[in-house]
Design an enzyme around this catalytic site. Structure first.
Site, mmCIF file in Angstrom:
data_model
loop_
_atom_site.group_PDB
_atom_site.id
_atom_site.type_symbol
_atom_site.label_atom_id
_atom_site.label_comp_id
_atom_site.label_asym_id
_atom_site.label_seq_id
_atom_site.Cartn_x
_atom_site.Cartn_y
_atom_site.Cartn_z
ATOM 1 N N HIS A 1 -4.878 -4.759 10.774
ATOM 2 C CA HIS A 1 -4.188 -4.093 11.680
ATOM 3 C C HIS A 1 -5.336 -3.310 12.742
ATOM 4 O O HIS A 1 -6.030 -3.618 12.657
ATOM 5 C CB HIS A 1 -3.532 -2.856 11.123
HETATM 6 P P1 TYD Z 1 -2.953 -0.066 4.278
HETATM 7 O O1 TYD Z 1 -3.189 0.936 4.834
HETATM 8 O O2 TYD Z 1 -2.665 -0.610 3.897
HETATM 9 O O3 TYD Z 1 -4.339 -0.078 3.526
HETATM 10 P P2 TYD Z 1 -6.246 -0.662 4.365
HETATM 11 O O4 TYD Z 1 -5.433 -1.015 5.960
HETATM 12 O O5 TYD Z 1 -7.030 -0.574 3.974
HETATM 13 O O6 TYD Z 1 -5.528 -2.298 3.219
HETATM 14 O O7 TYD Z 1 -2.426 1.534 3.534
HETATM 15 C C1 TYD Z 1 -2.388 1.412 1.923
HETATM 16 C C2 TYD Z 1 -1.378 2.638 1.103
HETATM 17 O O8 TYD Z 1 -2.275 3.850 1.081
HETATM 18 C C3 TYD Z 1 -0.442 2.708 2.235
HETATM 19 O O9 TYD Z 1 0.394 3.038 0.988
HETATM 20 C C4 TYD Z 1 -0.795 3.886 2.813
HETATM 21 C C5 TYD Z 1 -1.954 4.724 1.880
HETATM 22 N N1 TYD Z 1 -2.413 5.474 3.102
HETATM 23 C C6 TYD Z 1 -2.183 6.605 3.535
HETATM 24 O O10 TYD Z 1 -1.273 7.714 2.959
HETATM 25 N N2 TYD Z 1 -3.016 7.619 3.955
HETATM 26 C C7 TYD Z 1 -4.324 6.618 4.417
HETATM 27 O O11 TYD Z 1 -5.141 7.704 4.954
HETATM 28 C C8 TYD Z 1 -4.223 5.489 4.335
HETATM 29 C C9 TYD Z 1 -5.588 4.573 4.971
HETATM 30 C C10 TYD Z 1 -3.384 4.718 3.914
#
Ligand code: TYD
Length: 138
Positions: A53
């Site tokens: 992303h």
């Molecule tokens: P995601 O953005 O997919 O993680 P990454 O980009 O690091 O692989 O986030 C995974 C899950 O965690 C998603 O359900 C959203 C949640 N999340 C939060 O609640 N707070 C946060 O600060 C972050 C980064 C993710």
């Protein structure tokens, strides 16, 4: 404009003595923004690709506290890969850079600090949408 030139390795000073090592990081000093949120990624299988992303508002510093992982960065035109394998360095990533984190070693812990509270609306998760936004900007 090459957004990836703004992605910088930050070398932290290490305070070490016979008891072990310590790194302290401070918002608006070692970290080039006001820190609002910290999260960490662990228990990630080697085959998994995380991230995938870009963020409209969030800047990040990524620190691999334990083990190692790779971070692939692109601004839609340029691409580079950074290996994070020491808690002594952080990778600064400005907003609107597309990032993939992958090749996590077993037991690795990736710490992330950012300038925003979590807001899922500022995420761009569709690479084609990202490219079309970048085409306007680059
Ligand atoms: P995601 O953005 O997919 O993680 P990454 O980009 O690091 O692989 O986030 C995974 C899950 O965690 C998603 O359900 C959203 C949640 N999340 C939060 O609640 N707070 C946060 O600060 C972050 C980064 C993710």
């Amino acid at each position: 404009m090459n957004l990836l030139e703004e992605c910088k390795i930050i070398n932290f000073s290490e305070s070490g003595d016979e008891r072990g090592k310590l790194v302290a990081i401070e918002g608006n000093k070692t970290i080039p923004f006001d820190v609002k949120r910290i999260f960490y990624i662990y228990g990630t299988d080697q085959k998994v690709i995380r991230g995938q992303h870009a963020n409209k508002d969030s800047e990040f510093v990524l620190i691999c506290l334990s083990g190692n992982c790779k971070v692939r960065l692109t601004d839609g035109l340029n691409e580079k890969t950074v290996v994070l394998d020491t808690p002594k360095v952080g990778l600064y990533i400005p907003k609107m850079v597309w990032k993939d984190m992958y090749d996590f070693s077993s037991g690795s812990v990736l710490l992330v600090v950012t300038n925003t509270y979590y807001n899922k609306e500022e995420y761009i998760r569709d690479f084609n949408e990202y490219l079309s936004i970048q085409k306007e900007l680059l």
